[in-house]
Design a protein around this motif. Structure first.
Motif, PDB file in Angstrom:
ATOM      1  N   UNK A 170       0.815  -1.208   0.000  1.00 46.82           N
ATOM      2  CA  UNK A 170       0.000   0.000   0.000  1.00 46.82           C
ATOM      3  C   UNK A 170       0.850   1.261   0.000  1.00 46.82           C
ATOM      4  N   UNK A 171       1.898   1.280   0.812  1.00 44.41           N
ATOM      5  CA  UNK A 171       2.760   2.465   0.843  1.00 44.41           C
ATOM      6  C   UNK A 171       3.571   2.597  -0.446  1.00 44.41           C
ATOM      7  N   UNK A 172       3.900   1.457  -1.069  1.00 38.94           N
ATOM      8  CA  UNK A 172       4.628   1.517  -2.326  1.00 38.94           C
ATOM      9  C   UNK A 172       3.757   1.949  -3.484  1.00 38.94           C
ATOM     10  N   UNK A 173       2.615   1.251  -3.651  1.00 38.87           N
ATOM     11  CA  UNK A 173       1.717   1.576  -4.762  1.00 38.87           C
ATOM     12  C   UNK A 173       0.984   2.886  -4.520  1.00 38.87           C
ATOM     13  N   UNK A 191      -0.825  18.905  11.468  1.00 42.55           N
ATOM     14  CA  UNK A 191      -1.136  17.519  11.773  1.00 42.55           C
ATOM     15  C   UNK A 191      -1.655  16.780  10.549  1.00 42.55           C
ATOM     16  N   UNK A 192      -2.076  17.506   9.532  1.00 45.39           N
ATOM     17  CA  UNK A 192      -2.548  16.868   8.304  1.00 45.39           C
ATOM     18  C   UNK A 192      -1.429  16.152   7.557  1.00 45.39           C
ATOM     19  N   UNK A 193      -0.193  16.432   7.910  1.00 46.59           N
ATOM     20  CA  UNK A 193       0.946  15.781   7.271  1.00 46.59           C
ATOM     21  C   UNK A 193       1.406  14.545   8.030  1.00 46.59           C
ATOM     22  N   UNK A 194       0.593  14.031   8.934  1.00 44.80           N
ATOM     23  CA  UNK A 194       0.948  12.860   9.729  1.00 44.80           C
ATOM     24  C   UNK A 194       1.321  11.693   8.813  1.00 44.80           C
ATOM     25  N   UNK A 195       2.453  11.062   9.112  1.00 44.23           N
ATOM     26  CA  UNK A 195       2.946   9.938   8.300  1.00 44.23           C
ATOM     27  C   UNK A 195       2.431   8.632   8.899  1.00 44.23           C
ATOM     28  N   UNK A 196       1.329   8.145   8.380  1.00 42.48           N
ATOM     29  CA  UNK A 196       0.620   7.005   8.963  1.00 42.48           C
ATOM     30  C   UNK A 196       1.278   5.695   8.552  1.00 42.48           C
ATOM     31  N   UNK A 197       1.436   4.786   9.514  1.00 44.80           N
ATOM     32  CA  UNK A 197       1.936   3.446   9.213  1.00 44.80           C
ATOM     33  C   UNK A 197       1.018   2.758   8.208  1.00 44.80           C
ATOM     34  N   UNK A 198       1.611   2.093   7.238  1.00 44.13           N
ATOM     35  CA  UNK A 198       0.838   1.410   6.221  1.00 44.13           C
ATOM     36  C   UNK A 198       0.572   2.262   5.005  1.00 44.13           C
ATOM     37  N   UNK A 199       0.773   3.570   5.138  1.00 45.08           N
ATOM     38  CA  UNK A 199       0.603   4.492   4.016  1.00 45.08           C
ATOM     39  C   UNK A 199       1.898   5.241   3.711  1.00 45.08           C
ATOM     40  N   UNK A 200       2.574   5.704   4.749  1.00 40.10           N
ATOM     41  CA  UNK A 200       3.834   6.426   4.596  1.00 40.10           C
ATOM     42  C   UNK A 200       4.994   5.429   4.610  1.00 40.10           C
ATOM     43  N   UNK A 201       5.847   5.448   3.605  1.00 42.29           N
ATOM     44  CA  UNK A 201       6.898   4.427   3.510  1.00 42.29           C
ATOM     45  C   UNK A 201       7.908   4.456   4.653  1.00 42.29           C
TER      46      UNK A 201
END
Length: 236
Positions: free
Chosen positions: A72-75, A144-154
């Motif tokens: 998911x983070x890659x694609x 906070x909108x730039x939060x790097x979420x696990x599973x989405x942010x590499x």
């Protein structure tokens, strides 16, 4: 044309974007993916619990969740967003998909036993990574909108799942190391060039967590069960 002119260029000169443009990618991702971040994060927090469960089906679910996070983070982030401004990101995007498939294959064939005798330590380190590390992009961007979420942010995905290669028996875990290391080096060089120094915490954490994962991994010295099996004549 003088051949020494290339020595005047730095990596920063080769980047066609600035820090604001890069950090804006996280904002776009979160806005367009909302509210699916919530179940993604919830499943991510469950991963260390599921990996330690006696039920093989739950451990399979954990491995599939880890593999899906890479895909998911890659694609998603790398191929859909980051590759628009940084062409090497497309190659890393496909590499992340390959890593996800490899994780699924290696993980599903190693579910005969729960991983990590020190399950509580593994869970704590995983949770701290998934909960705290995403905020480095917030500290750098101020939103906070730039939060790097696990599973989405590499970056966060790589850092957390770098705990996992040490869980695999034998040398199988080392098959999972090259792609994360290449990504850590690439992202560290990019962040340094962009002078987004908070974000350097992502590759640094990824490297540290890879070492911690092998430190926590089962070994005869750490696992009483393995020691007893080795000395018990009934197992010979």
């Amino acid at each position: 044309m003088r051949t020494d002119v290339w020595t005047t260029y730095s990596l920063q000169d080769l980047l066609m974007f600035g820090p604001e443009v890069y950090l804006r990618l996280y904002v776009r991702l979160n806005q367009e993916f909302w509210p699916w971040q919530l179940p993604v994060v919830a499943l991510g927090l469950l991963v260390p619990v599921l990996l330690g469960r006696p039920e093989a089906s739950l451990r399979r679910l954990a491995w599939l969740a880890i593999a899906s996070a890479w895909v998911l983070s890659g694609a998603g982030f790398l191929l859909t967003y980051y590759s628009e401004i940084n062409w090497p990101a497309a190659g890393f995007g496909w590499a992340f998909v390959v890593q996800g498939v490899l994780l699924a294959w290696l993980g599903l064939r190693s579910v005969s036993q729960p991983i990590f005798p020190q399950g509580r330590r593994f869970q704590l380190v995983w949770w701290l990574t998934v909960v705290l590390l995403p905020w480095v992009t917030v500290l750098e961007s101020g939103t906070v909108q730039a939060l790097a979420v696990f599973g989405l942010a590499p970056g966060v995905t790589v850092a957390a799942t770098n705990l996992v290669p040490g869980a695999l028996s034998g040398r199988l875990g080392w098959l999972l190391v090259p792609i994360p290391l290449l990504w850590l080096a690439f992202s560290a060089a990019t962040f340094w060039s962009l002078q987004v120094y908070w974000l350097l915490g992502l590759p640094v954490a990824g490297l540290v967590l890879l070492v911690i994962g092998y430190w926590l991994s089962p070994s005869p010295a750490q696992s009483p069960d393995r020691q007893s099996a080795h000395h018990d004549p009934a197992h010979r």
